[in-house]
Design a protein around this motif. Structure first.
Motif, PDB file in Angstrom:
ATOM      1  N   SER A   1     -10.140  -4.190  -1.448  1.00  0.00           N
ATOM      2  CA  SER A   1      -9.187  -3.477  -0.592  1.00  0.00           C
ATOM      3  C   SER A   1      -8.373  -2.472  -1.400  1.00  0.00           C
ATOM      4  CB  SER A   1      -8.258  -4.463   0.121  1.00  0.00           C
ATOM      5  OG  SER A   1      -7.459  -5.178  -0.803  1.00  0.00           O
TER       6      SER A   1
ATOM      7  N   PHE B   1     -10.979   0.506  -2.051  1.00  0.00           N
ATOM      8  CA  PHE B   1     -11.185   1.319  -0.851  1.00  0.00           C
ATOM      9  C   PHE B   1      -9.890   2.004  -0.419  1.00  0.00           C
ATOM     10  CE2 PHE B   1     -14.732  -1.843   0.359  1.00  0.00           C
ATOM     11  CZ  PHE B   1     -15.646  -1.133  -0.410  1.00  0.00           C
ATOM     12  N   GLY B   2      -8.789   1.267  -0.504  1.00  0.00           N
ATOM     13  CA  GLY B   2      -7.501   1.838  -0.145  1.00  0.00           C
ATOM     14  C   GLY B   2      -7.093   2.975  -1.067  1.00  0.00           C
TER      15      GLY B   2
ATOM     16  N   SER C   1      -7.362  -2.775   3.307  1.00  0.00           N
ATOM     17  CA  SER C   1      -7.709  -1.439   2.800  1.00  0.00           C
ATOM     18  C   SER C   1      -6.853  -0.366   3.473  1.00  0.00           C
ATOM     19  CB  SER C   1      -9.187  -1.149   3.031  1.00  0.00           C
ATOM     20  OG  SER C   1      -9.999  -2.051   2.310  1.00  0.00           O
TER      21      SER C   1
END
Length: 230
Positions: free
Chosen positions: A28, A31-32, A104
């Motif tokens: 996360s 992707f974040g 995310s």
């Protein structure tokens, strides 16, 4: 009475949950961070429609509790699909995927602001000089902005990762068997809540101390190269 033997055994019981905990926190965060960087660029370049959407998105995910977001997505998406009369069965989707999506999006909203402030702190004179020698915007971002912004924001990024790791405890509410989720299961089975949750607290503490130590060394290493860029 506090059961010391069971308390020590609890560490072995909870240990299998650690990979899931790190998996959610790391993916996360990754992707974040990717999404947050592009959101930050979208805000900085101030494209009207996109910028308005980003402002609303960031405001929503920063101003609402993560627990509410988890519950909203986990329980709300099936209801929303049914309201739209979309005949898609998503009951078989594991709860961990909902957690990854929500975490995310939550991370991207915070990291957007972290990246934006770091990019704004880069000396504009360097950007003007880079453009004056013929660099395009992509080259300016890749060679000038991104290296400096990354070094400037590294402490904030590392601190946010530790926060994200601790936030994974909320995943237990949607039945994800991470550390807190497994602790809930074990405490309900044994009814020895103090021993289980105390061990869970120590394991979170241990992970955070280990990460803080590693991140401190990483910051020391990065400082050796910071003068080359800033």
């Amino acid at each position: 009475m506090f059961d010391i033997a069971y308390f020590l055994d609890t560490a072995i019981i909870l240990l299998p949950s650690l990979p899931i905990t790190f998996f959610i926190a790391f993916l996360s965060f990754l992707f974040g961070g990717f999404l947050g960087f592009f959101l930050a660029l979208g805000k900085l370049y101030n494209i009207f429609i996109i910028n308005k959407f980003i402002i609303i998105f960031v405001s929503f995910f920063r101003a609402t509790p993560l627990l509410v977001q988890l519950l909203m997505f986990y329980y709300g998406i099936p209801i929303f699909l049914k309201m739209l009369e979309i005949d898609i069965d998503i009951s078989g989707i594991d709860a961990i995927y909902y957690a990854l999506i929500v975490f995310s999006l939550y991370a991207s909203a915070y990291l957007c602001e972290i990246f934006r402030s770091a990019i704004l702190s880069v000396d504009k004179g360097q950007l003007d000089a880079a453009r004056s020698i013929g660099m395009n915007e992509f080259q300016v971002l890749r060679r000038i902005v991104f290296p400096q912004a990354l070094m400037l924001t590294l402490p904030n990024l590392l601190n946010f990762f530790i926060l994200q790791l601790k936030n994974t405890s909320l995943c237990s509410i949607i039945t994800v068997p991470e550390l807190m989720g497994l602790a809930d299961i074990e405490s309900a089975r044994s009814s020895k809540f103090l021993e289980v949750y105390f061990m869970a607290a120590l394991m979170y503490w241990g992970m955070c101390v280990l990460l803080e130590t590693l991140f401190f060394k990483l910051e020391k290493i990065s400082q050796k190269y910071r003068k080359n860029y800033i």
